[in-house]
Design an enzyme around this catalytic site. Structure first.
Site, PDB file in Angstrom:
ATOM      1  N   LYS A  26      42.051  37.190  20.048  1.00 43.80           N
ATOM      2  CA  LYS A  26      41.224  35.976  19.961  1.00 43.80           C
ATOM      3  C   LYS A  26      40.907  35.595  18.514  1.00 43.80           C
ATOM      4  O   LYS A  26      40.947  34.422  18.148  1.00 43.80           O
ATOM      5  CB  LYS A  26      39.945  36.167  20.774  1.00 43.80           C
ATOM      6  CG  LYS A  26      40.226  36.298  22.264  1.00 43.80           C
ATOM      7  CD  LYS A  26      38.997  36.463  23.103  1.00 43.80           C
ATOM      8  CE  LYS A  26      39.337  36.892  24.523  1.00 43.80           C
ATOM      9  NZ  LYS A  26      40.244  35.993  25.245  1.00 43.80           N
TER      10      LYS A  26
ATOM     11  N   GLY B 243      37.902  23.825  30.981  1.00 42.00           N
ATOM     12  CA  GLY B 243      39.308  23.621  31.349  1.00 42.00           C
ATOM     13  C   GLY B 243      39.596  22.157  31.618  1.00 42.00           C
ATOM     14  O   GLY B 243      39.293  21.283  30.786  1.00 42.00           O
TER      15      GLY B 243
ATOM     16  N   ALA C  47      45.024  31.362  25.158  1.00 45.64           N
ATOM     17  CA  ALA C  47      44.647  30.878  23.817  1.00 45.64           C
ATOM     18  C   ALA C  47      44.215  29.411  23.789  1.00 45.64           C
ATOM     19  O   ALA C  47      43.990  28.864  22.702  1.00 45.64           O
ATOM     20  CB  ALA C  47      45.751  31.114  22.778  1.00 45.64           C
ATOM     21  N   ALA C  48      44.027  28.797  24.941  1.00 50.63           N
ATOM     22  CA  ALA C  48      43.508  27.416  24.939  1.00 50.63           C
ATOM     23  C   ALA C  48      42.091  27.398  24.359  1.00 50.63           C
ATOM     24  O   ALA C  48      41.752  26.543  23.530  1.00 50.63           O
ATOM     25  CB  ALA C  48      43.517  26.846  26.348  1.00 50.63           C
TER      26      ALA C  48
ATOM     27  N   ASP D 170      40.826  29.609  22.336  1.00 46.54           N
ATOM     28  CA  ASP D 170      40.918  29.926  20.903  1.00 46.54           C
ATOM     29  C   ASP D 170      41.331  28.688  20.116  1.00 46.54           C
ATOM     30  O   ASP D 170      40.847  28.461  18.995  1.00 46.54           O
ATOM     31  CB  ASP D 170      41.950  31.033  20.668  1.00 46.54           C
ATOM     32  CG  ASP D 170      41.571  32.323  21.376  1.00 46.54           C
ATOM     33  OD1 ASP D 170      40.367  32.565  21.550  1.00 46.54           O
ATOM     34  OD2 ASP D 170      42.488  33.068  21.768  1.00 46.54           O
TER      35      ASP D 170
HETATM   36  O1  RIB Z   1      42.361  34.371  24.153  1.00 42.51           O
HETATM   37  C1  RIB Z   1      43.665  34.817  24.333  1.00 42.51           C
HETATM   38  C2  RIB Z   1      43.831  36.184  23.753  1.00 42.51           C
HETATM   39  O2  RIB Z   1      43.059  37.102  24.503  1.00 42.51           O
HETATM   40  C3  RIB Z   1      45.233  36.723  23.814  1.00 42.51           C
HETATM   41  O3  RIB Z   1      46.030  36.365  22.721  1.00 42.51           O
HETATM   42  C4  RIB Z   1      45.018  38.226  23.947  1.00 42.51           C
HETATM   43  O4  RIB Z   1      45.381  38.949  22.802  1.00 42.51           O
HETATM   44  C5  RIB Z   1      43.541  38.393  24.255  1.00 42.51           C
HETATM   45  O5  RIB Z   1      42.854  38.864  23.180  1.00 42.51           O
END
Ligand code: RIB
Length: 302
Positions: free
Chosen positions: A41, A224, A251-252, A254
């Site tokens: 993250k 979402g 990763a959306a 993030d």
């Molecule tokens: O938010 C997505 C991430 O969560 C992934 O890349 C994984 O590594 C986890 O940490």
């Protein structure tokens, strides 16, 4: 160049299997494909900031293994300042085992590896990065005492402090809220923090109001396909999103956090920074994988 944004958090190598559905307990399920990509993250958020137009430094740890070298390299090629990324001898790098189903939902198991050894002292060593930054971002994939130290230091320095409480397993320590300018949970994280089952705008509002009462400055609940709800002491605002053809939601969140922080660092208004983060996140879910899915500024329509 001084980094305007500093991310203190995790780096993971993501081992991703795609299958029609997520396996049940005890079940062996034949999947469709497998790939390995940089994630975590913290690292994802740093990549999002860099690709979306703001200077960024990462403070975190990898293990002394091949994954660690790849994770660091993945950040360096994006222009992320990696002086604060340490290598822990005798420890593996963080790893995430991810299954993505046909509906693009995922289930993730993480092994902390070097992330688990990120101490407050190891962040303090890079205090100069925190001092020069405008925005500091934390998540919850590194030890809680390190997050606590970083949030408090960010507040003490007068920086814009963002906490993405992911992954969340329960309420946050009460003292953390007063350190935060922005708390950015998704539905399940907002529920873990408040006990309110967040399924729609009404429940997101109730959870957000509770988090404000606990002391968070401003809350953005990401929902979402339902967009995001901004809540502060004055009220709330809904930010809807246009429907997209989702391939992989990894990763959306993030990408939203990194895009939002990059927007603030680039001088966008609060509303515009939220919309900017949403546009980046919407594009990310149309692509597979964590860091490969994060868009560049040039890909976002003006
Ligand atoms: O938010 C997505 C991430 O969560 C992934 O890349 C994984 O590594 C986890 O940490």
């Amino acid at each position: 160049m001084d980094a305007k944004v500093v991310v203190v958090g995790s780096l993971n190598m993501d081992l991703v299997a795609r299958a029609q559905r997520l396996p049940r307990g005890g079940e062996t399920l034949a999947g469709d494909s497998f790939f390995t990509v940089p994630g975590g993250k913290g690292a994802n958020q740093a990549v999002a900031v860099a690709r979306l137009g703001a200077s960024v430094a990462m403070v975190g740890n990898v293990g002394d293994d091949a994954y660690g070298q790849q994770l660091r390299k993945a950040l360096e090629v994006e222009g992320v300042d990696c002086r604060g990324v340490g290598i822990c001898p005798g420890v593996s790098s963080g790893v995430a085992l991810i299954v993505v189903d046909a509906a693009s939902q995922n289930a993730i198991v993480i092994i902390a590896g070097g992330n688990g050894l990120l101490t407050p002292e190891s962040v303090q060593r890079f205090d100069a990065l925190l001092q020069q930054a405008e925005v500091i971002i934390c998540q919850l994939e590194v030890p809680a005492e390190t997050v606590a130290w970083t949030l408090a230091r960010g507040r003490e320095l007068g920086k814009t402090v963002i906490l993405n409480p992911a992954p969340a397993t329960g309420p946050l320590p009460a003292g953390w809220y007063a350190q935060l300018d922005y708390l950015i949970p998704n539905e399940s994280e907002a529920e873990a923090l408040t006990g309110v089952a967040v399924t729609d705008l009404d429940s997101a509002r109730r959870a957000g109001e509770q988090l404000i009462k606990l002391g968070a400055g401003k809350v953005i609940v990401t929902l979402g396909a339902q967009g995001a709800l901004f809540v502060d002491g004055q009220g709330d605002r809904h930010f809807p999103v246009a429907p997209v053809n989702a391939v992989d939601t990894t990763a959306a969140g993030d990408t939203f956090v990194g895009g939002f922080a990059a927007g603030l660092a680039r001088g966008l208004s609060l509303n515009d920074a939220i919309v900017f983060g949403q546009r980046a996140a919407a594009l990310s879910v149309t692509r597979a994988g964590a860091q490969p899915s994060i868009p560049y500024l040039r890909e976002l329509a003006p």
